[in-house]
Design a protein around this motif. Structure first.
Motif, PDB file in Angstrom:
ATOM      1  N   THR A  58      -7.828  -3.702  -3.862  1.00 19.61           N
ATOM      2  CA  THR A  58      -8.218  -4.013  -2.478  1.00 19.61           C
ATOM      3  C   THR A  58      -7.216  -4.927  -1.788  1.00 19.61           C
ATOM      4  O   THR A  58      -7.472  -5.408  -0.687  1.00 19.61           O
ATOM      5  CB  THR A  58      -9.613  -4.666  -2.450  1.00 19.61           C
ATOM      6  N   ALA A  59      -6.089  -5.158  -2.407  1.00 20.18           N
ATOM      7  CA  ALA A  59      -5.091  -6.052  -1.822  1.00 20.18           C
ATOM      8  C   ALA A  59      -4.111  -5.292  -0.929  1.00 20.18           C
ATOM      9  O   ALA A  59      -3.630  -4.214  -1.293  1.00 20.18           O
ATOM     10  CB  ALA A  59      -4.318  -6.766  -2.936  1.00 20.18           C
ATOM     11  N   ARG A  60      -3.833  -5.855   0.231  1.00 20.69           N
ATOM     12  CA  ARG A  60      -2.716  -5.362   1.045  1.00 20.69           C
ATOM     13  C   ARG A  60      -1.444  -5.993   0.505  1.00 20.69           C
ATOM     14  O   ARG A  60      -1.354  -7.220   0.350  1.00 20.69           O
ATOM     15  CB  ARG A  60      -2.896  -5.751   2.513  1.00 20.69           C
ATOM     16  N   ARG A  61      -0.457  -5.170   0.254  1.00 15.35           N
ATOM     17  CA  ARG A  61       0.801  -5.650  -0.293  1.00 15.35           C
ATOM     18  C   ARG A  61       1.816  -5.689   0.843  1.00 15.35           C
ATOM     19  O   ARG A  61       2.191  -4.653   1.385  1.00 15.35           O
ATOM     20  CB  ARG A  61       1.238  -4.758  -1.437  1.00 15.35           C
ATOM     21  N   VAL A  62       2.249  -6.869   1.207  1.00 21.81           N
ATOM     22  CA  VAL A  62       3.168  -7.045   2.329  1.00 21.81           C
ATOM     23  C   VAL A  62       4.604  -6.808   1.858  1.00 21.81           C
ATOM     24  O   VAL A  62       5.056  -7.422   0.881  1.00 21.81           O
ATOM     25  CB  VAL A  62       3.029  -8.459   2.923  1.00 21.81           C
ATOM     26  N   THR A  71       5.902  -3.992   6.552  1.00 22.82           N
ATOM     27  CA  THR A  71       4.765  -3.079   6.542  1.00 22.82           C
ATOM     28  C   THR A  71       3.805  -3.546   5.473  1.00 22.82           C
ATOM     29  O   THR A  71       4.028  -4.574   4.817  1.00 22.82           O
ATOM     30  CB  THR A  71       5.210  -1.627   6.301  1.00 22.82           C
ATOM     31  N   GLN A  72       2.715  -2.804   5.291  1.00 19.87           N
ATOM     32  CA  GLN A  72       1.724  -3.143   4.272  1.00 19.87           C
ATOM     33  C   GLN A  72       1.356  -1.880   3.508  1.00 19.87           C
ATOM     34  O   GLN A  72       1.186  -0.819   4.107  1.00 19.87           O
ATOM     35  CB  GLN A  72       0.480  -3.756   4.925  1.00 19.87           C
ATOM     36  N   TYR A  73       1.295  -2.011   2.188  1.00 23.37           N
ATOM     37  CA  TYR A  73       0.925  -0.915   1.301  1.00 23.37           C
ATOM     38  C   TYR A  73      -0.407  -1.239   0.630  1.00 23.37           C
ATOM     39  O   TYR A  73      -0.879  -2.368   0.651  1.00 23.37           O
ATOM     40  CB  TYR A  73       1.943  -0.739   0.162  1.00 23.37           C
ATOM     41  N   ARG A  74      -0.951  -0.228  -0.045  1.00 27.63           N
ATOM     42  CA  ARG A  74      -2.084  -0.449  -0.943  1.00 27.63           C
ATOM     43  C   ARG A  74      -2.035   0.621  -2.005  1.00 27.63           C
ATOM     44  O   ARG A  74      -1.742   1.787  -1.728  1.00 27.63           O
ATOM     45  CB  ARG A  74      -3.407  -0.354  -0.196  1.00 27.63           C
ATOM     46  N   MET A  75      -2.293   0.255  -3.258  1.00 32.22           N
ATOM     47  CA  MET A  75      -2.413   1.242  -4.321  1.00 32.22           C
ATOM     48  C   MET A  75      -3.776   1.114  -4.967  1.00 32.22           C
ATOM     49  O   MET A  75      -4.262  -0.001  -5.165  1.00 32.22           O
ATOM     50  CB  MET A  75      -1.325   1.085  -5.380  1.00 32.22           C
ATOM     51  N   PHE A  76      -4.404   2.257  -5.251  1.00 33.39           N
ATOM     52  CA  PHE A  76      -5.704   2.201  -5.914  1.00 33.39           C
ATOM     53  C   PHE A  76      -5.917   3.446  -6.769  1.00 33.39           C
ATOM     54  O   PHE A  76      -5.211   4.443  -6.641  1.00 33.39           O
ATOM     55  CB  PHE A  76      -6.841   2.040  -4.912  1.00 33.39           C
ATOM     56  N   PRO A 236      -5.309 -10.615  -0.145  1.00 31.02           N
ATOM     57  CA  PRO A 236      -6.424 -10.166  -0.979  1.00 31.02           C
ATOM     58  C   PRO A 236      -7.615  -9.696  -0.160  1.00 31.02           C
ATOM     59  O   PRO A 236      -7.801 -10.101   0.991  1.00 31.02           O
ATOM     60  CB  PRO A 236      -6.769 -11.401  -1.813  1.00 31.02           C
ATOM     61  N   ASN A 237      -8.414  -8.827  -0.785  1.00 29.53           N
ATOM     62  CA  ASN A 237      -9.687  -8.369  -0.208  1.00 29.53           C
ATOM     63  C   ASN A 237      -9.518  -7.852   1.221  1.00 29.53           C
ATOM     64  O   ASN A 237     -10.291  -8.166   2.115  1.00 29.53           O
ATOM     65  CB  ASN A 237     -10.717  -9.503  -0.236  1.00 29.53           C
ATOM     66  N   SER A 238      -8.493  -7.020   1.410  1.00 29.53           N
ATOM     67  CA  SER A 238      -8.210  -6.480   2.738  1.00 29.53           C
ATOM     68  C   SER A 238      -7.711  -5.045   2.576  1.00 29.53           C
ATOM     69  O   SER A 238      -6.560  -4.735   2.872  1.00 29.53           O
ATOM     70  CB  SER A 238      -7.158  -7.340   3.453  1.00 29.53           C
ATOM     71  N   ALA A 239      -8.580  -4.171   2.090  1.00 31.19           N
ATOM     72  CA  ALA A 239      -8.180  -2.816   1.705  1.00 31.19           C
ATOM     73  C   ALA A 239      -7.730  -1.989   2.902  1.00 31.19           C
ATOM     74  O   ALA A 239      -8.352  -2.000   3.953  1.00 31.19           O
ATOM     75  CB  ALA A 239      -9.332  -2.112   1.001  1.00 31.19           C
ATOM     76  N   ILE A 240      -6.633  -1.267   2.742  1.00 29.84           N
ATOM     77  CA  ILE A 240      -6.180  -0.283   3.722  1.00 29.84           C
ATOM     78  C   ILE A 240      -6.917   1.018   3.429  1.00 29.84           C
ATOM     79  O   ILE A 240      -6.943   1.472   2.282  1.00 29.84           O
ATOM     80  CB  ILE A 240      -4.666  -0.070   3.620  1.00 29.84           C
ATOM     81  N   PRO A 241      -7.516   1.660   4.435  1.00 31.57           N
ATOM     82  CA  PRO A 241      -8.305   2.871   4.150  1.00 31.57           C
ATOM     83  C   PRO A 241      -7.435   4.086   3.882  1.00 31.57           C
ATOM     84  O   PRO A 241      -6.309   4.194   4.372  1.00 31.57           O
ATOM     85  CB  PRO A 241      -9.099   3.064   5.448  1.00 31.57           C
ATOM     86  N   HIS A 242      -7.977   4.999   3.093  1.00 29.45           N
ATOM     87  CA  HIS A 242      -7.382   6.325   2.953  1.00 29.45           C
ATOM     88  C   HIS A 242      -7.685   7.103   4.226  1.00 29.45           C
ATOM     89  O   HIS A 242      -8.818   7.187   4.656  1.00 29.45           O
ATOM     90  CB  HIS A 242      -7.988   7.037   1.739  1.00 29.45           C
ATOM     91  N   ASN A 243      -6.660   7.662   4.864  1.00 30.00           N
ATOM     92  CA  ASN A 243      -6.868   8.277   6.163  1.00 30.00           C
ATOM     93  C   ASN A 243      -5.982   9.517   6.323  1.00 30.00           C
ATOM     94  O   ASN A 243      -5.383   9.740   7.366  1.00 30.00           O
ATOM     95  CB  ASN A 243      -6.559   7.259   7.274  1.00 30.00           C
ATOM     96  N   THR A 244      -5.887  10.320   5.248  1.00 34.60           N
ATOM     97  CA  THR A 244      -5.045  11.498   5.308  1.00 34.60           C
ATOM     98  C   THR A 244      -5.726  12.629   4.530  1.00 34.60           C
ATOM     99  O   THR A 244      -6.894  12.539   4.197  1.00 34.60           O
ATOM    100  CB  THR A 244      -3.639  11.194   4.781  1.00 34.60           C
ATOM    101  N   CYS A 245      -4.995  13.690   4.241  1.00 37.11           N
ATOM    102  CA  CYS A 245      -5.578  14.846   3.533  1.00 37.11           C
ATOM    103  C   CYS A 245      -6.147  14.405   2.191  1.00 37.11           C
ATOM    104  O   CYS A 245      -5.712  13.428   1.593  1.00 37.11           O
ATOM    105  CB  CYS A 245      -4.510  15.916   3.335  1.00 37.11           C
TER     106      CYS A 245
END
Length: 249
Positions: A58-62, A71-76, A236-245
């Protein structure tokens, strides 16, 4: 490598080792595939590729880049051994991966503006991206895929396909113990993946043990550094949503 990728991002469950396929090493011997060698102890790459610390999903990676942009990434983790790297704050650009006992595969690259390339879903298991086992004294391998289904990143509908292909040049994985990334990342034992693309350009990726992707660099065919990107901090605790196919299963 086979395609040009822009790496530009991670449900609150901490990964446990039991969810990753186990690699069994024969005593005093490196497996025939992909290394085909004897020598130093073989290395499992999954602990470098997959983060394993509290809150990583749930972490945004700057990230910052050579030209000063950020930019900001997220992996899950989205299913048993499948992972998604969300590469933009709006969640519209992603890469997906599957971790098996033999390879870490890229299964899709979806999103607008992936260096001008169409979005794609790889046939079969996917693009052979990182061997699960590397031998320090024989670090090279040949990336291949079984063809691609090209899709429209907005409608997710097919628009074409490409045949199976292996890279013109071999890739390699090197160990980078105690690599100092600076910023808030600091010193992390790492591996470095180097891909020479079919057009001669070179991409490098740094993966920190239990931290995942931390840095990439892009060089021209003549060796000039064109761009780099690196994680500098996390939110932390700032999840980027999945928003693609939908992610491949």
């Amino acid at each position: 490598m086979l395609v040009k990728r822009s790496l530009a991002q991670w449900l609150a469950i901490v990964l446990t080792a039991a969810t990753v396929p186990t690699v069994v090493f024969a005593a005093d011997q490196c497996p025939t595939e992909p290394c085909g060698c004897n020598g130093p102890d073989p290395v499992d790459t999954a602990p470098y590729f997959i983060p394993n610390y509290s809150g990583w999903q749930t972490a945004r990676r700057v990230w910052t880049f050579m030209g000063g942009g950020t930019t900001q990434y997220r992996m899950f983790k989205y299913s048993s051994n499948d992972y998604e790297l969300i590469k933009s704050p709006d969640g519209t650009s992603t890469e997906t991966f599957e971790v098996t006992s033999s390879w870490i595969y890229v299964t899709s690259e979806v999103g607008p503006g992936i260096l001008g390339s169409p979005s794609r879903i790889y046939n079969g298991n996917g693009l052979k991206f990182i061997p699960r086992v590397i031998c320090p004294n024989k670090p090279t391998f040949r990336p291949c895929h079984e063809g691609e289904q090209l899709i429209n990143a907005t409608s997710c509908l097919p628009i074409g396909q490409t045949p199976s292909h292996c890279a013109t040049y071999s890739s390699r994985i090197d160990l980078a113990p105690a690599w100092n990334y600076g910023y808030s990342v600091g010193v992390v034992d790492s591996i470095v993946k180097t891909d020479k693309l079919d057009d001669g350009k070179v991409e490098k990726y740094w993966y920190g043990r239990n931290r995942g992707l931390l840095r990439w660099e892009l060089y021209s065919a003549s060796g000039v550094l064109l761009n780099w990107g690196q994680q500098t901090s996390e939110i932390p605790n700032s999840a980027i949503p999945h928003n693609t196919c939908a992610q491949p299963q």
